[in-house]
Design a protein around this motif. Sequence first.
Motif, PDB file in Angstrom:
ATOM      1  N   HIS A 172       0.808  -1.224   0.000  1.00 17.55           N
ATOM      2  CA  HIS A 172       0.000   0.000   0.000  1.00 17.55           C
ATOM      3  C   HIS A 172       0.839   1.271   0.000  1.00 17.55           C
ATOM      4  CE1 HIS A 172       0.908  -0.419   4.279  1.00 17.55           C
ATOM      5  NE2 HIS A 172       0.516   0.821   4.472  1.00 17.55           N
ATOM      6  N   LEU A 173       2.169   1.120   0.130  1.00 22.25           N
ATOM      7  CA  LEU A 173       3.048   2.288   0.144  1.00 22.25           C
ATOM      8  C   LEU A 173       3.922   2.395  -1.108  1.00 22.25           C
ATOM      9  CD1 LEU A 173       4.291   2.116   3.863  1.00 22.25           C
ATOM     10  CD2 LEU A 173       2.396   3.462   2.944  1.00 22.25           C
ATOM     11  N   ARG A 174       3.849   1.429  -1.992  1.00 25.50           N
ATOM     12  CA  ARG A 174       4.802   1.362  -3.105  1.00 25.50           C
ATOM     13  C   ARG A 174       4.704   2.552  -4.055  1.00 25.50           C
ATOM     14  NH1 ARG A 174       4.173  -5.130  -4.427  1.00 25.50           N
ATOM     15  NH2 ARG A 174       5.075  -5.827  -2.431  1.00 25.50           N
ATOM     16  N   ASP A 175       3.517   3.128  -4.190  1.00 20.59           N
ATOM     17  CA  ASP A 175       3.341   4.243  -5.123  1.00 20.59           C
ATOM     18  C   ASP A 175       3.335   5.595  -4.419  1.00 20.59           C
ATOM     19  OD1 ASP A 175       3.192   2.545  -7.339  1.00 20.59           O
ATOM     20  OD2 ASP A 175       1.057   2.176  -7.002  1.00 20.59           O
ATOM     21  N   ALA A 176       4.009   5.689  -3.283  1.00 18.49           N
ATOM     22  CA  ALA A 176       4.070   6.956  -2.546  1.00 18.49           C
ATOM     23  C   ALA A 176       4.775   8.020  -3.373  1.00 18.49           C
ATOM     24  CB  ALA A 176       4.793   6.752  -1.216  1.00 18.49           C
ATOM     25  N   ALA A 177       4.568   9.270  -3.010  1.00 14.93           N
ATOM     26  CA  ALA A 177       5.136  10.394  -3.758  1.00 14.93           C
ATOM     27  C   ALA A 177       6.658  10.409  -3.670  1.00 14.93           C
ATOM     28  CB  ALA A 177       4.578  11.708  -3.201  1.00 14.93           C
ATOM     29  N   PRO A 178       7.315  10.944  -4.695  1.00 16.89           N
ATOM     30  CA  PRO A 178       8.782  11.087  -4.628  1.00 16.89           C
ATOM     31  C   PRO A 178       9.206  11.846  -3.373  1.00 16.89           C
ATOM     32  CG  PRO A 178       8.001  11.536  -6.847  1.00 16.89           C
ATOM     33  CD  PRO A 178       6.771  11.399  -5.990  1.00 16.89           C
ATOM     34  N   GLY A 179      10.292  11.380  -2.753  1.00 14.17           N
ATOM     35  CA  GLY A 179      10.774  11.977  -1.517  1.00 14.17           C
ATOM     36  C   GLY A 179      10.241  11.310  -0.273  1.00 14.17           C
ATOM     37  N   SER A 180       9.251  10.434  -0.435  1.00 11.51           N
ATOM     38  CA  SER A 180       8.685   9.741   0.727  1.00 11.51           C
ATOM     39  C   SER A 180       9.730   8.814   1.355  1.00 11.51           C
ATOM     40  CB  SER A 180       7.461   8.918   0.317  1.00 11.51           C
ATOM     41  OG  SER A 180       6.429   9.744  -0.171  1.00 11.51           O
ATOM     42  N   VAL A 181       9.609   8.613   2.667  1.00  2.00           N
ATOM     43  CA  VAL A 181      10.553   7.781   3.411  1.00  2.00           C
ATOM     44  C   VAL A 181       9.782   6.705   4.173  1.00  2.00           C
ATOM     45  CG1 VAL A 181      12.249   7.750   5.299  1.00  2.00           C
ATOM     46  CG2 VAL A 181      12.223   9.653   3.669  1.00  2.00           C
ATOM     47  N   ILE A 182      10.277   5.487   4.109  1.00  2.00           N
ATOM     48  CA  ILE A 182       9.768   4.368   4.910  1.00  2.00           C
ATOM     49  C   ILE A 182      10.901   3.880   5.793  1.00  2.00           C
ATOM     50  CG2 ILE A 182       8.853   2.020   4.878  1.00  2.00           C
ATOM     51  CD1 ILE A 182       7.704   2.624   2.114  1.00  2.00           C
ATOM     52  N   GLU A 183      10.596   3.630   7.055  1.00  2.00           N
ATOM     53  CA  GLU A 183      11.618   3.145   7.989  1.00  2.00           C
ATOM     54  C   GLU A 183      11.341   1.691   8.374  1.00  2.00           C
ATOM     55  OE1 GLU A 183      12.597   7.443  10.101  1.00  2.00           O
ATOM     56  OE2 GLU A 183      11.360   5.988  11.190  1.00  2.00           O
ATOM     57  N   THR A 184      12.407   0.934   8.500  1.00  2.00           N
ATOM     58  CA  THR A 184      12.335  -0.427   9.015  1.00  2.00           C
ATOM     59  C   THR A 184      13.473  -0.609  10.007  1.00  2.00           C
ATOM     60  OG1 THR A 184      13.795  -1.398   7.322  1.00  2.00           O
ATOM     61  CG2 THR A 184      11.440  -1.273   6.813  1.00  2.00           C
ATOM     62  N   SER A 185      13.313  -1.577  10.899  1.00  2.00           N
ATOM     63  CA  SER A 185      14.373  -1.834  11.869  1.00  2.00           C
ATOM     64  C   SER A 185      14.569  -3.335  12.052  1.00  2.00           C
ATOM     65  CB  SER A 185      14.070  -1.186  13.220  1.00  2.00           C
ATOM     66  OG  SER A 185      15.111  -1.486  14.152  1.00  2.00           O
ATOM     67  N   PRO A 186      15.437  -3.937  11.238  1.00  2.00           N
ATOM     68  CA  PRO A 186      15.740  -5.352  11.440  1.00  2.00           C
ATOM     69  C   PRO A 186      16.257  -5.653  12.846  1.00  2.00           C
ATOM     70  CG  PRO A 186      16.562  -4.606   9.307  1.00  2.00           C
ATOM     71  CD  PRO A 186      16.105  -3.376  10.049  1.00  2.00           C
ATOM     72  N   ALA A 187      16.952  -4.702  13.466  1.00  2.00           N
ATOM     73  CA  ALA A 187      17.453  -4.911  14.828  1.00  2.00           C
ATOM     74  C   ALA A 187      16.301  -5.053  15.807  1.00  2.00           C
ATOM     75  CB  ALA A 187      18.361  -3.762  15.240  1.00  2.00           C
ATOM     76  N   ASN A 188      15.286  -4.190  15.680  1.00  2.00           N
ATOM     77  CA  ASN A 188      14.111  -4.283  16.544  1.00  2.00           C
ATOM     78  C   ASN A 188      13.413  -5.626  16.377  1.00  2.00           C
ATOM     79  OD1 ASN A 188      14.524  -1.720  17.517  1.00  2.00           O
ATOM     80  ND2 ASN A 188      12.683  -0.830  16.631  1.00  2.00           N
ATOM     81  N   VAL A 189      13.214  -6.016  15.122  1.00  2.00           N
ATOM     82  CA  VAL A 189      12.524  -7.275  14.841  1.00  2.00           C
ATOM     83  C   VAL A 189      13.300  -8.457  15.420  1.00  2.00           C
ATOM     84  CG1 VAL A 189      11.880  -8.856  12.972  1.00  2.00           C
ATOM     85  CG2 VAL A 189      11.285  -6.433  12.826  1.00  2.00           C
ATOM     86  N   GLY A 190      14.617  -8.446  15.251  1.00  2.00           N
ATOM     87  CA  GLY A 190      15.436  -9.549  15.751  1.00  2.00           C
ATOM     88  C   GLY A 190      15.362  -9.698  17.259  1.00  2.00           C
ATOM     89  N   ILE A 191      15.451  -8.581  17.979  1.00  2.00           N
ATOM     90  CA  ILE A 191      15.404  -8.656  19.441  1.00  2.00           C
ATOM     91  C   ILE A 191      13.999  -9.010  19.916  1.00  2.00           C
ATOM     92  CG2 ILE A 191      15.633  -7.313  21.567  1.00  2.00           C
ATOM     93  CD1 ILE A 191      17.984  -5.881  20.279  1.00  2.00           C
ATOM     94  N   ALA A 192      12.970  -8.455  19.264  1.00  2.00           N
ATOM     95  CA  ALA A 192      11.597  -8.803  19.644  1.00  2.00           C
ATOM     96  C   ALA A 192      11.365 -10.302  19.504  1.00  2.00           C
ATOM     97  CB  ALA A 192      10.611  -8.023  18.780  1.00  2.00           C
ATOM     98  N   ARG A 193      11.811 -10.875  18.423  1.00  2.00           N
ATOM     99  CA  ARG A 193      11.606 -12.313  18.221  1.00  2.00           C
ATOM    100  C   ARG A 193      12.417 -13.129  19.218  1.00  2.00           C
ATOM    101  NH1 ARG A 193      11.200 -14.322  12.092  1.00  2.00           N
ATOM    102  NH2 ARG A 193      10.513 -16.125  13.323  1.00  2.00           N
ATOM    103  N   ALA A 194      13.637 -12.681  19.529  1.00  2.00           N
ATOM    104  CA  ALA A 194      14.463 -13.413  20.492  1.00  2.00           C
ATOM    105  C   ALA A 194      13.826 -13.404  21.875  1.00  2.00           C
ATOM    106  CB  ALA A 194      15.866 -12.808  20.539  1.00  2.00           C
ATOM    107  N   VAL A 195      13.337 -12.244  22.310  1.00  2.00           N
ATOM    108  CA  VAL A 195      12.704 -12.147  23.631  1.00  2.00           C
ATOM    109  C   VAL A 195      11.415 -12.954  23.646  1.00  2.00           C
ATOM    110  CG1 VAL A 195      11.546 -10.577  25.230  1.00  2.00           C
ATOM    111  CG2 VAL A 195      13.748  -9.938  24.227  1.00  2.00           C
TER     112      VAL A 195
END
Length: 333
Positions: free
Chosen positions: A176-199
Amino acid sequence: MAGPIPLSQYIAAANAEYYAHRDPLGSAGDFTTAPEISQMFGELIGLWAADLWQRAGSPDITWVELGPGRGTLTADALRAMAQVGLTPPVHFVETSPTLRAAQKAAVPDATWHDDVATLPDDRALIVVANEFFDALPIRQLVRAGDAWRERMVACQDLLFLPIAGKDVPDSIVPEHLRDAAPGSVIETSPANVGIARAVAGRLVRQGGAALVIDYGYEGPAIGDTLQAVSGHRFANPFEEPGSRDLTAHVDFATLGAAAGMEGVRVEGPVGQGAFLTALGIEPRAEALARTSPERAEQLAADRARLTDADQMGELFKAMAWTAPDWPEPAGFA
């Protein structure tokens, strides 16, 4: 720096340097966290844990705090838990030598770990992470023309600046975000996901619960939330890396989904104000004011700072993960 590096690598290196040599908390530091605002915060979390522990049948547990600051939250929680006979061993996940020294002064008998992998595995865990996930590295994807590119950080004449790197596959961008306007930013955090799954995996295997409190939103969403704080003011995150705290808002929807993949029950997020109110912060403030009338005005101000919508009450959110056979935690009804 030989060439542009991913933003996540830049944040990790800058924060490692920042936390290694300073205590950033309090009026003399760069920012203040909820446990440093009022003892009520840690006390209520301690009572939250004690209530859950009692309803779970009072099993043997280990208390764990991720990124425990000065140890203030745990010290206040231990005092509250002791009132109902809960005196668990304490384990801290902390890499900063400076903060470890402060934590040892507050909780002398704690055991320290560099990461969650070495936490005890022979009993249930109560894990608390207050303003922990926001300081972990994020990746940013930037919409450039008709493509998404990973944000990199380049250095030129000792100046650091963000630039767009190579294209990334559309498949890693939420549909649902793939066609966002130029300049748009999406953030992800593999570190957050990794620690959440470990805990969460630990909780499923060992029993227990985790409480996550941080500032954030329910995404994935468009937006650049990377920020730097220095001297209690916002600063440029690309100036003087290692001298200021770099953080980003936590995507609670993704964090909860990652934990849920391991089989825990996910509660929340709810606003910090609603959570603390449900736990009884108002009667606690009134009781403290009766004991120390000279502090009544300050106690009221501290309660408001923690719970009011225009302060920390809505931007900061609480989420709980519990083992499948543990009771539902308080504060999320």
